[in-house]
Design a protein around this motif. Structure first.
Motif, short mmCIF file in Angstrom:
data_model
loop_
_atom_site.label_atom_id
_atom_site.label_comp_id
_atom_site.label_asym_id
_atom_site.label_seq_id
_atom_site.Cartn_x
_atom_site.Cartn_y
_atom_site.Cartn_z
N VAL A 1 -68.01 -54.72 0.14
CA VAL A 1 -67.25 -54.13 0.95
C VAL A 1 -66.43 -53.15 1.59
O VAL A 1 -66.99 -51.60 1.62
N GLY A 2 -65.34 -52.88 0.25
CA GLY A 2 -64.85 -51.52 0.38
C GLY A 2 -65.25 -50.62 -0.72
O GLY A 2 -65.66 -49.42 -0.31
N ALA A 3 -66.80 -50.91 -1.27
CA ALA A 3 -66.71 -49.84 -2.13
C ALA A 3 -68.50 -49.12 -0.39
O ALA A 3 -68.41 -47.67 -1.18
N ILE A 4 -69.11 -50.63 0.21
CA ILE A 4 -70.20 -49.43 1.26
C ILE A 4 -68.87 -48.98 2.17
O ILE A 4 -69.41 -47.17 2.67
N LEU A 5 -68.11 -49.11 2.66
CA LEU A 5 -66.98 -48.37 3.59
C LEU A 5 -66.61 -47.06 3.53
O LEU A 5 -66.70 -45.91 3.41
N VAL A 6 -65.81 -47.33 1.54
CA VAL A 6 -66.14 -45.90 1.09
C VAL A 6 -67.18 -44.82 1.36
O VAL A 6 -66.68 -43.73 1.25
N MET A 7 -68.27 -45.40 1.01
CA MET A 7 -68.88 -44.62 0.54
C MET A 7 -69.86 -44.77 2.46
O MET A 7 -70.01 -43.15 2.93
N ALA A 8 -69.29 -45.04 3.40
CA ALA A 8 -69.50 -44.79 4.73
C ALA A 8 -68.82 -43.83 5.08
O ALA A 8 -69.29 -42.42 6.02
N HIS A 9 -67.89 -43.89 4.46
CA HIS A 9 -66.88 -42.50 5.53
C HIS A 9 -66.93 -41.78 4.55
O HIS A 9 -66.66 -40.06 5.16
N GLY A 10 -67.12 -41.48 3.77
CA GLY A 10 -67.87 -40.33 2.84
C GLY A 10 -69.02 -39.52 3.47
O GLY A 10 -68.77 -38.30 3.75
N ALA A 11 -70.49 -40.32 3.86
CA ALA A 11 -70.81 -39.92 3.76
C ALA A 11 -70.93 -39.25 5.81
O ALA A 11 -70.67 -38.22 5.96
N MET A 12 -69.81 -39.81 6.43
CA MET A 12 -69.36 -39.65 7.68
C MET A 12 -68.21 -38.20 8.06
O MET A 12 -68.54 -36.75 8.40
#
Length: 98
Positions: free
Chosen positions: A5-16
């Motif tokens: 979950v943390g990894a997905i959120l980090v990648m999502a925020h990076g994409a944003m």
């Protein structure tokens, strides 16, 4: 389960961070990633809660079986003796204070 979950959120925020407009591809990927991460988190929490409830139910059932076994093996007679002793102590206490 929290690490993905943390990894997905980090990648999502990076994409944003790299998106140029609210509706470009990077922003859409970021939003999809955040929704996915929160769904995984919700699923993990539900799984932990159900495991906890199952453990609690099993413990209560085991305790009930132990109580029945104790009462079936003469525990009831012991309990009635203890109740008589308690009642006698209460009467004695009432006689000394009354």
């Amino acid at each position: 389960m929290l690490v993905p979950v943390g990894a997905i959120l980090v990648m999502a925020h990076g994409a944003m961070l790299y998106s140029r407009a609210p509706h470009d591809t990077e922003a859409m990927v970021a939003h999809l990633g955040k929704v996915s991460a929160y769904l995984v988190l919700l699923t993990a929490l539900m799984k932990m809660a159900s495991a906890d409830m199952l453990e609690r139910i099993r413990a209560e059932q085991a305790l009930g079986r132990m109580n029945e076994a104790l009462e079936g093996s003469g525990g009831g007679a012991h309990r009635s003796t203890r109740v008589r002793e308690r009642d006698a102590a209460r009467r004695n206490c009432g006689a000394t204070t009354g």
